[in-house]
Scaffold this active site. Sequence first.
Site, mmCIF file in Angstrom:
data_model
loop_
_atom_site.group_PDB
_atom_site.id
_atom_site.type_symbol
_atom_site.label_atom_id
_atom_site.label_comp_id
_atom_site.label_asym_id
_atom_site.label_seq_id
_atom_site.Cartn_x
_atom_site.Cartn_y
_atom_site.Cartn_z
ATOM 1 N N ASP A 383 0.820 -1.227 0.000
ATOM 2 C CA ASP A 383 0.000 0.000 0.000
ATOM 3 C C ASP A 383 0.852 1.275 0.000
ATOM 4 O OD1 ASP A 383 -2.172 -1.629 0.151
ATOM 5 O OD2 ASP A 383 -2.499 -1.363 2.301
HETATM 6 P P1 NAP Z 1 0.918 -3.991 3.105
HETATM 7 O O1 NAP Z 1 0.258 -3.050 2.197
HETATM 8 O O2 NAP Z 1 0.122 -4.649 4.169
HETATM 9 O O3 NAP Z 1 1.591 -5.137 2.184
HETATM 10 C C1 NAP Z 1 2.396 -6.122 2.709
HETATM 11 C C2 NAP Z 1 2.857 -7.022 1.561
HETATM 12 O O4 NAP Z 1 3.851 -7.853 2.097
HETATM 13 C C3 NAP Z 1 1.757 -7.905 1.012
HETATM 14 O O5 NAP Z 1 1.396 -7.485 -0.274
HETATM 15 C C4 NAP Z 1 2.354 -9.327 1.027
HETATM 16 O O6 NAP Z 1 2.252 -9.877 -0.288
HETATM 17 C C5 NAP Z 1 3.816 -9.089 1.401
HETATM 18 N N1 NAP Z 1 4.340 -10.087 2.333
HETATM 19 C C6 NAP Z 1 3.740 -10.597 3.437
HETATM 20 N N2 NAP Z 1 4.545 -11.489 4.020
HETATM 21 C C7 NAP Z 1 5.677 -11.556 3.289
HETATM 22 C C8 NAP Z 1 6.878 -12.303 3.389
HETATM 23 N N3 NAP Z 1 7.086 -13.188 4.376
HETATM 24 N N4 NAP Z 1 7.833 -12.095 2.460
HETATM 25 C C9 NAP Z 1 7.642 -11.229 1.438
HETATM 26 N N5 NAP Z 1 6.522 -10.490 1.296
HETATM 27 C C10 NAP Z 1 5.557 -10.661 2.217
HETATM 28 O O7 NAP Z 1 2.177 -3.342 3.836
HETATM 29 P P2 NAP Z 1 2.681 -1.831 3.831
HETATM 30 O O8 NAP Z 1 3.027 -1.398 2.437
HETATM 31 O O9 NAP Z 1 3.724 -1.793 4.882
HETATM 32 O O10 NAP Z 1 1.413 -0.975 4.248
HETATM 33 C C11 NAP Z 1 0.930 -0.900 5.594
HETATM 34 C C12 NAP Z 1 -0.594 -0.864 5.609
HETATM 35 O O11 NAP Z 1 -1.064 -0.859 6.974
HETATM 36 C C13 NAP Z 1 -1.147 0.386 4.955
HETATM 37 O O12 NAP Z 1 -2.391 0.105 4.371
HETATM 38 C C14 NAP Z 1 -1.338 1.314 6.143
HETATM 39 O O13 NAP Z 1 -2.281 2.340 5.899
HETATM 40 C C15 NAP Z 1 -1.852 0.322 7.164
HETATM 41 N N6 NAP Z 1 -1.722 0.924 8.498
HETATM 42 C C16 NAP Z 1 -0.513 1.011 9.088
HETATM 43 C C17 NAP Z 1 -0.389 1.698 10.281
HETATM 44 C C18 NAP Z 1 0.906 1.869 10.974
HETATM 45 O O14 NAP Z 1 0.909 2.488 12.016
HETATM 46 N N7 NAP Z 1 2.001 1.340 10.440
HETATM 47 C C19 NAP Z 1 -1.506 2.265 10.874
HETATM 48 C C20 NAP Z 1 -2.731 2.130 10.244
HETATM 49 C C21 NAP Z 1 -2.813 1.454 9.063
HETATM 50 P P3 NAP Z 1 2.287 -11.481 -0.471
HETATM 51 O O15 NAP Z 1 1.158 -12.015 0.352
HETATM 52 O O16 NAP Z 1 2.128 -11.681 -1.936
HETATM 53 O O17 NAP Z 1 3.605 -11.931 0.027
#
Ligand code: NAP
Length: 456
Positions: A383
Amino acid sequence: MMYFSELTYLVASILFIFGLKALSHPDTARRGMNLAAFGMLLAIIGTLVRHEIVRYEWIVAGLVLGSVIGAAMAIWMPMTAMPERTALSHAFGALAATLVGISEYYRHGAELGAFTMTALGFEVMFGGITVTGSLMAFAKLGDLVRGTPITYKGQNILNMSLFVLTAAIFIYLIFVPSASWLFYLMVGFAFLFGVLLVLPIGAADMPVVMSLMNSYAGLASAATGFAISNNVLIIAGTLDGFSGFILSVLMCKAMNRSITNVLFGAFGAVSTSSTSQAEGEMREVHIEDVAIQMAYARQVVFVPGYGLATAQAQHAVRELGDLLESRGVTVKYAIHPVAGRMPGHMNVLLAEADVPYSSLYELEQINPDFPSTDVAIVIGANDVVNPDARDNPNSPIAGMPILEVDKARFVIVLKRGKGKGFSGLENPLFFKANTGMLYGDAKSSLSNLTHAVQQA
Ligand code: NAP
């Protein structure tokens, strides 16, 4: 003894303030934790010597039980379950505040003055909401309850009515504190409201909710301080309450959302039906080709995301980064404020692997650097690198600031397969001509890359 107790409270409060200040930078965060923990120890000692304590048996039993639960959570809950762990801690903290409030009411009931009744009312209301709200957040994050928003017709109206009814009982009790059945009804409503409040919120928004719950738990503790005339509780609770609220606002800002949208918008329910600008084919690449690109690059930027945490690949990325630097490649790490599942998630992981803070770049610092970057390596992020947020006004994440990796010369995405990010959206980045997909668990892909770069 009273003076000693007040003195420890004063020193503890100062340590909490310095601890919070130090927590605002990864460089000093560990010191901040130690300062705050030492402050808490002083506050506990200061409380244990107070003359109001008549028997120590229950206190010792509570200390032992709390220490056992806390130690078990710290030792056995993995880093990836940190948000769940935090949710449980908030639930326990708020339960303590609520129980103190109930016991104060039970002991003094009808004799309570308007001021103490107001403080008690806030204490049990915020406390009750936080206990069940945090437990609900824990259940959603741990998949014990469906993570997507649970909605039904008239939900916001029901929640609002319950809130108004609870607040009305609270106001009545300030004037008629002897209406004990109403007091216990108010506590029950607060518990129910906590569950109903969190039900329509998707797991992706849970970190924001938890930081709000943190804020409520802090306010409940501050109210406890007023109710039982305890200065350190008032100060620590207020610090906790406001820092939690500021953190929620900062997180919402980083996602370009408003708090009301997070609480009442049922984010995630809409995401699956949205359109994406994803076009073209995903192109798979192989370890050897990527290794050569990296080994002969001038600048490589690593972009960690949630997948880095699940794979526990922080040491593997550090090893690869060190190797590249030893070959003269400039290596940077791009940190998105909401990458992962909690604020500072990536900073904590990379700090664990001793990645120097000087190599970490925040979104505003690194984005202008991508056009002059040869290879951007996206490690389990989705994301936070989704160009739809920038280019597609119809996307549910439109306006969320992203790391603009698509502007780099080459982008390599390390992920296991075709899994979506937490928002459940398609990512057009994966279909772009300058993007290559390297499938596999991030940790083993990084280790294989290190090996291949050594051979290059
Ligand atoms: P993400 O959008 O959740 O994507 C994570 C990706 O990691 C997935 O597409 C997955 O694809 C891949 N993945 C999972 N396990 C893996 C592994 N062992 N090896 C390789 N790839 C792996 O992560 P992000 O880009 O960090 O985004 C964070 C999300 O959380 C955002 O939507 C954000 O708004 C939300 N959020 C975060 C917070 C915060 O405080 N950090 C707060 C509120 C909301 P595969 O399944 O194909 O591997």
